[in-house]
Write a protein that holds these residues in place. Structure first.
Motif, PDB file in Angstrom:
ATOM      1  N   ALA A   1      -4.273  -1.509  24.942  1.00  0.00           N
ATOM      2  CA  ALA A   1      -4.532  -2.001  23.624  1.00  0.00           C
ATOM      3  C   ALA A   1      -4.472  -0.968  22.695  1.00  0.00           C
ATOM      4  O   ALA A   1      -5.057  -0.049  22.815  1.00  0.00           O
ATOM      5  N   TRP A   2      -4.019  -1.160  21.608  1.00  0.00           N
ATOM      6  CA  TRP A   2      -3.774  -0.176  20.348  1.00  0.00           C
ATOM      7  C   TRP A   2      -4.100  -1.004  18.712  1.00  0.00           C
ATOM      8  O   TRP A   2      -3.758  -2.078  18.659  1.00  0.00           O
ATOM      9  N   LEU A   3      -4.918  -0.258  18.222  1.00  0.00           N
ATOM     10  CA  LEU A   3      -5.305  -0.708  16.860  1.00  0.00           C
ATOM     11  C   LEU A   3      -4.627   0.391  15.838  1.00  0.00           C
ATOM     12  O   LEU A   3      -5.035   1.406  15.936  1.00  0.00           O
ATOM     13  N   LEU A   4      -3.637  -0.297  15.066  1.00  0.00           N
ATOM     14  CA  LEU A   4      -2.901   0.443  14.127  1.00  0.00           C
ATOM     15  C   LEU A   4      -3.161   0.045  12.661  1.00  0.00           C
ATOM     16  O   LEU A   4      -2.848  -0.950  12.209  1.00  0.00           O
ATOM     17  N   PRO A   5      -4.204   0.850  12.073  1.00  0.00           N
ATOM     18  CA  PRO A   5      -4.773   0.526  10.726  1.00  0.00           C
ATOM     19  C   PRO A   5      -3.655   0.437   9.648  1.00  0.00           C
ATOM     20  O   PRO A   5      -3.063   1.648   9.270  1.00  0.00           O
ATOM     21  N   CYS A   6      -3.596  -0.636   8.824  1.00  0.00           N
ATOM     22  CA  CYS A   6      -2.793  -0.359   7.568  1.00  0.00           C
ATOM     23  C   CYS A   6      -3.376  -0.731   6.351  1.00  0.00           C
ATOM     24  O   CYS A   6      -4.435  -1.003   6.301  1.00  0.00           O
ATOM     25  N   LEU A   7      -2.711  -0.160   5.359  1.00  0.00           N
ATOM     26  CA  LEU A   7      -3.109  -0.412   3.939  1.00  0.00           C
ATOM     27  C   LEU A   7      -2.949  -1.776   3.578  1.00  0.00           C
ATOM     28  O   LEU A   7      -2.268  -2.676   4.096  1.00  0.00           O
ATOM     29  N   SER A   8      -3.911  -2.399   2.778  1.00  0.00           N
ATOM     30  CA  SER A   8      -3.884  -3.561   2.399  1.00  0.00           C
ATOM     31  C   SER A   8      -2.869  -3.716   1.082  1.00  0.00           C
ATOM     32  O   SER A   8      -2.807  -2.515   0.486  1.00  0.00           O
ATOM     33  N   ARG A   9      -2.367  -4.726   0.866  1.00  0.00           N
ATOM     34  CA  ARG A   9      -1.546  -4.646  -0.446  1.00  0.00           C
ATOM     35  C   ARG A   9      -2.196  -4.447  -1.687  1.00  0.00           C
ATOM     36  O   ARG A   9      -1.497  -4.114  -2.727  1.00  0.00           O
ATOM     37  N   ILE A  10      -3.448  -4.466  -1.640  1.00  0.00           N
ATOM     38  CA  ILE A  10      -4.131  -4.238  -2.956  1.00  0.00           C
ATOM     39  C   ILE A  10      -4.297  -2.761  -3.290  1.00  0.00           C
ATOM     40  O   ILE A  10      -4.249  -2.111  -4.471  1.00  0.00           O
ATOM     41  N   GLU A  11      -4.025  -1.744  -2.237  1.00  0.00           N
ATOM     42  CA  GLU A  11      -4.113  -0.250  -2.248  1.00  0.00           C
ATOM     43  C   GLU A  11      -2.888   0.287  -2.730  1.00  0.00           C
ATOM     44  O   GLU A  11      -1.607  -0.160  -2.308  1.00  0.00           O
ATOM     45  N   ILE A  12      -3.031   1.291  -3.431  1.00  0.00           N
ATOM     46  CA  ILE A  12      -1.814   1.939  -3.663  1.00  0.00           C
ATOM     47  C   ILE A  12      -1.068   2.778  -2.451  1.00  0.00           C
ATOM     48  O   ILE A  12      -1.808   3.366  -1.775  1.00  0.00           O
ATOM     49  N   ASP A  13       0.380   2.590  -2.286  1.00  0.00           N
ATOM     50  CA  ASP A  13       1.052   2.950  -1.172  1.00  0.00           C
ATOM     51  C   ASP A  13       1.681   4.199  -1.489  1.00  0.00           C
ATOM     52  O   ASP A  13       2.685   4.178  -2.503  1.00  0.00           O
ATOM     53  N   ARG A  14       1.557   5.327  -1.412  1.00  0.00           N
ATOM     54  CA  ARG A  14       2.324   6.655  -1.726  1.00  0.00           C
ATOM     55  C   ARG A  14       3.085   7.273  -0.426  1.00  0.00           C
ATOM     56  O   ARG A  14       3.035   8.343  -0.238  1.00  0.00           O
ATOM     57  N   THR A  15       3.608   6.255   0.270  1.00  0.00           N
ATOM     58  CA  THR A  15       4.376   6.540   1.403  1.00  0.00           C
ATOM     59  C   THR A  15       5.776   7.306   0.931  1.00  0.00           C
ATOM     60  O   THR A  15       6.018   6.955   0.089  1.00  0.00           O
ATOM     61  N   GLY A  16       6.057   8.401   1.613  1.00  0.00           N
ATOM     62  CA  GLY A  16       7.169   9.292   1.390  1.00  0.00           C
ATOM     63  C   GLY A  16       7.012   9.806  -0.053  1.00  0.00           C
ATOM     64  O   GLY A  16       8.078  10.409  -0.647  1.00  0.00           O
ATOM     65  N   GLY A  17       5.737  10.194  -0.483  1.00  0.00           N
ATOM     66  CA  GLY A  17       5.479  11.063  -1.472  1.00  0.00           C
ATOM     67  C   GLY A  17       5.530  10.384  -2.931  1.00  0.00           C
ATOM     68  O   GLY A  17       5.764  10.963  -3.804  1.00  0.00           O
ATOM     69  N   ARG A  18       5.934   8.841  -2.854  1.00  0.00           N
ATOM     70  CA  ARG A  18       5.942   8.437  -4.193  1.00  0.00           C
ATOM     71  C   ARG A  18       5.234   7.044  -4.002  1.00  0.00           C
ATOM     72  O   ARG A  18       4.933   6.569  -2.703  1.00  0.00           O
ATOM     73  N   GLU A  19       4.822   6.288  -5.120  1.00  0.00           N
ATOM     74  CA  GLU A  19       4.147   5.229  -5.024  1.00  0.00           C
ATOM     75  C   GLU A  19       5.153   3.875  -4.821  1.00  0.00           C
ATOM     76  O   GLU A  19       6.283   3.765  -5.581  1.00  0.00           O
ATOM     77  N   GLN A  20       4.968   3.250  -3.800  1.00  0.00           N
ATOM     78  CA  GLN A  20       5.946   2.406  -3.327  1.00  0.00           C
ATOM     79  C   GLN A  20       5.501   0.631  -3.725  1.00  0.00           C
ATOM     80  O   GLN A  20       4.146   0.733  -3.894  1.00  0.00           O
ATOM     81  N   VAL A  21       6.379  -0.107  -3.797  1.00  0.00           N
ATOM     82  CA  VAL A  21       5.957  -1.502  -4.178  1.00  0.00           C
ATOM     83  C   VAL A  21       6.681  -2.322  -3.096  1.00  0.00           C
ATOM     84  O   VAL A  21       7.617  -2.065  -2.442  1.00  0.00           O
TER      85      VAL A  21
END
Length: 779
Positions: free
Chosen positions: A517-537
């Motif tokens: 069993a694995w838990l992979l924690p993710c960002l909420s839609r409410i949070e700023i997503d800076r994946t790849g060095g930029r703010e994603q939408v």
């Protein structure tokens, strides 16, 4: 044992429950108080007071709760009580971090209340279950992806299920369906299977498109609205703004619902100084008919009968048409067969199955015949029955009779629940290969997609029970709690070889786990997503088939959590390796690349996606039925002849002493997430182990308020399904009917009791009987 982290009383004795009627309108100061409470509870007052003004705004974030439409010209505070609760729940300062898991074993956590499990806070880093210590322990992202990928490569793809919750964005959903198909399976059940799949099937058969045709603009042109089985006050409260405006213009609203719900009775707008400071509120329903659970087919058939026979009489007397004969002639097929059936239907049967007197149905039908543009809203009270698809078809029949589709202010309006549950289907999440553009995907990505039908949610659990499913990749949700028949489904889940959970918070599905069993924690839609060095939408589709962009505004809960697209891409890359033609890493670092591919797959829907996603009010998907173009087998809108007026003929509800149970949501929850133990609209406080009963049914069984009830399902299949400890509470519910909370009452629902054609669990009509009554103080 560790102490549960909770700010509410977990162990209030359900026998102490006393009914306290809610005397106020929905909204108002009660809503303000509830929002304040959740902000304090989650220790998020100052932060969320800065975040909430961005909710459902054109350049802000889409609510993670319901999917009601986001207007082009929003209110200053375009969120409701439930939306504020959902935001506070996601932006809480509480953390289920490695120190938390060092303190608590999984066995211990299983003894916690569902509320307390989620209220432990946000997950902060990837984890795997360690059998030796009975704990989740931290791992690196790379190690998690490689280990999971290796396990998936060793399995038959058809033994793996990829489940997705309605909170996933369009981008994530598209990536997940492509990953699953490249892996080799169409096993992609989703949360629609649990609620509005009956809509997707029924509307497609009737009008050629599986979604509603009504937009916010139609509220300005309608002159009558129906509500069937949809409690707007707790399920989609922002909709009350449109209803309030319509009522102030004099638009009547006719409600059919077994329980009298405050949100469908009156509303005080918390954002209106007039409503908050002056006495009075807006009356919502002008007619309120308490049909029995499972009575919708009979009610709809009765109204159709009244309209058709009134037209017959008018024609005999040389009067004006009551039916829209031109619409029926030019745009429909099957009318005569249905009309003959309706004429022959007996009022005795209609009254018996609806639970309503003929006069009430005739009153509603008269209002319908006087209206020129009618919207019919409905929810799971219509869809979660054995004949739930039939209910949707009969609703369309009623609309067809007077041409109430394809013109302003009219049409079917299924009110979806989860925030992107409709959108994930639009971008390919489906177990039905005929609904996915497989040929286009094959050309676009140079692979051969599987052509065999996959499992929906019910079928996936049937396959788990008999050992055909060995692994589940779970994108959001709390699937173990959401599904019925817990006595059979929980052991099957535990027997899985692999469970992978992508989630923001801990829930019971993570604790009742597979061997790996694995838990992979993710960002909420409410949070700023800076994946790849930029703010994603990201983007999503609302309940009215409009697409919107969504931009996070809060700082992430942890530096070690990752976005849903990043996680899906990581799993796909580690699993597919050289088999994939997709540059998953590039996609995970620039979501615009995913949107480009979505637009290539569905150019008619998503052309100029990147530009149009920020259109105020969203951009609309093509809806041919809205233009009176019918993509059905016949090329016309299709009338349907019902097979029965009993919506649940597969259950032996006529057994002596049997009662009909419908499961309900409280205002202190959203789906399986429990924000608190109260349901203030129904006068329930401090416990969810409550059974709402008709007073006469209580008296007949010698039950008094607060007595503890044990219910047993009347199924005759040799399996004992019981729920004990339900505190009896008198309530305004039809005789012979009960109300109990979801998911607490899910164990009473057999897995095989589902809607024909759609396989939606038939949770709104479960035959049960009272098998034990325990008096308080006599234990």
């Amino acid at each position: 044992m560790g102490k549960p982290q909770s700010s509410i009383p977990r162990h209030r004795d359900p026998g102490e429950q006393q009914p306290r009627a809610y005397p106020y309108a929905s909204g108002g100061w009660g809503s303000v108080k509830a929002v304040t409470h959740i902000l304090v509870q989650e220790k998020a007052v100052l932060r969320d007071l800065r975040i909430l003004p961005h909710q459902n705004k054109p350049d802000g974030f889409m609510c993670v709760s319901c999917s009601w439409a986001k207007p082009a010209h929003p209110h200053t505070f375009e969120f409701c009580e439930n939306g504020a609760k959902a935001t506070a729940w996601d932006t809480t300062s509480k953390r289920a971090d490695r120190a938390f898991f060092e303190r608590h074993t999984v066995t211990e956590l299983l003894g916690w209340h569902d509320h307390d499990i989620e209220d432990a806070g946000r997950l902060t880093e990837p984890m795997r279950y360690d059998e030796n210590s009975d704990r989740y322990v931290p791992v690196s992202w790379d190690a998690a992806f490689e280990a999971i990928g290796a396990e998936l490569r060793a399995l038959d793809p058809d033994s793996v299920v990829f489940y997705s919750s309605g909170r996933a964005s369009l981008e994530t959903s598209y990536m997940l369906q492509l990953f699953a198909r490249m892996y080799g399976t169409n096993n992609m059940p989703d949360s629609s299977n649990m609620c509005h799949e009956s809509t997707s099937v029924g509307l497609t058969q009737a009008i050629g498109v599986g979604v509603g045709t009504v937009g916010l603009d139609d509220f300005e042109h309608t002159d009558l609205m129906f509500f069937f089985g949809q409690n707007v006050g707790t399920n989609s409260p922002r909709m009350l703004h449109q209803l309030q405006d319509a009522r102030r213009r004099g638009v009547p609203i006719i409600t059919f619902n077994p329980l009298r719900e405050p949100g469908l009775i009156s509303f005080a707008n918390p954002q209106s100084p007039r409503d908050m400071l002056l006495p009075g509120d807006t009356k919502i329903s002008t007619q309120y008919h308490q049909l029995r659970p499972g009575g919708d087919s009979a009610v709809l058939a009765g109204m159709c009968k009244v309209v058709i026979e009134a037209h017959d009489e008018a024609m005999a007397l040389g009067g004006a048409d009551i039916l829209d004969t031109a619409f029926i002639r030019d745009h429909t097929t099957g009318f005569e067969d249905f009309a003959n059936w309706a004429r022959s239907a007996k009022w005795h049967d209609i009254e018996r199955y609806s639970g309503l007197p003929r006069e009430s149905i005739e009153e509603a039908a008269r209002a319908y015949m006087q209206a020129k543009a009618v919207i019919a809203h409905y929810g799971m009270g219509m869809t979660q029955h054995r004949l739930g698809v039939q209910n949707v078809r009969l609703l369309c029949n009623l609309l067809f009779l007077r041409g109430n589709i394809g013109k302003p202010g009219a049409g079917p309006s299924p009110v979806r629940g989860h925030s992107n549950v409709q959108g994930q289907r639009t971008v390919g999440i489906t177990e039905k290969p005929e609904l996915a553009p497989l040929d286009q995907l094959a050309r676009q990505f140079n692979f051969e997609p599987p052509r065999e039908a996959g499992f929906n949610t019910v079928e996936a659990f049937e396959a788990m029970i008999d050992g055909r499913v060995r692994a589940v990749v779970n994108l959001g949700g709390n699937l173990v709690r959401a599904v019925p028949d817990r006595v059979r489904t929980e052991p099957a889940w535990r027997n899985l070889g692999l469970t992978v959970n992508i989630a923001t918070k801990l829930n019971r599905s993570h604790l009742i786990h597979g061997r790996q069993a694995w838990l992979l924690p993710c960002l909420s839609r409410i949070e700023i997503d800076r994946t790849g060095g930029r703010e994603q939408v990201v983007s999503m589709e609302d309940s009215t088939a409009r697409f919107h962009g969504s931009r996070g505004v809060a700082e992430p809960a942890s530096a070690h959590i990752r976005s849903e697209p990043f996680i899906v891409a990581g799993l796909a890359r580690a699993t597919l390796r050289e088999r994939s033609t997709v540059d998953w890493r590039a996609w995970s670092e620039a979501y615009s690349l995913v949107r480009d591919e979505i637009a290539q797959t569905w150019p008619d829907v998503f052309h100029d996606f990147e530009k149009r996603m920020w259109t105020p009010g969203g951009f609309m998907r093509p809806l041919p039925a809205r233009e009176r173009m019918w993509k059905t087998k016949s090329g016309k809108a299709e009338f349907h002849v019902p097979e029965s007026l009993d919506e649940d003929p597969d259950m032996p509800g006529s057994e002596p002493g049997a009662l009909r149970l419908m499961t309900l949501r409280a205002d202190g929850q959203f789906n399986t997430t429990i924000y608190d133990l109260d349901d203030r609209f129904r006068g329930v406080h401090g416990s969810r182990m409550v059974l709402l009963m008709n007073r006469e049914d209580m008296d007949e069984r010698g039950v008094e308020t607060g007595d503890r009830i044990t219910l047993c399902t009347v199924a005759n299949d040799g399996i004992l399904r019981e729920v004990a400890g339900l505190a009896a509470m008198p309530y305004d519910v039809p005789r012979g009917c009960l109300g109990g909370y979801y998911p607490e009452c899910n164990p009473l629902l057999p897995l095989w009791h589902y809607a024909k054609e759609s396989k939606v669990p038939a949770a709104k009509s479960i035959p049960v009987r009272v098998v034990a009554v325990e008096k308080p103080g006599k234990r």
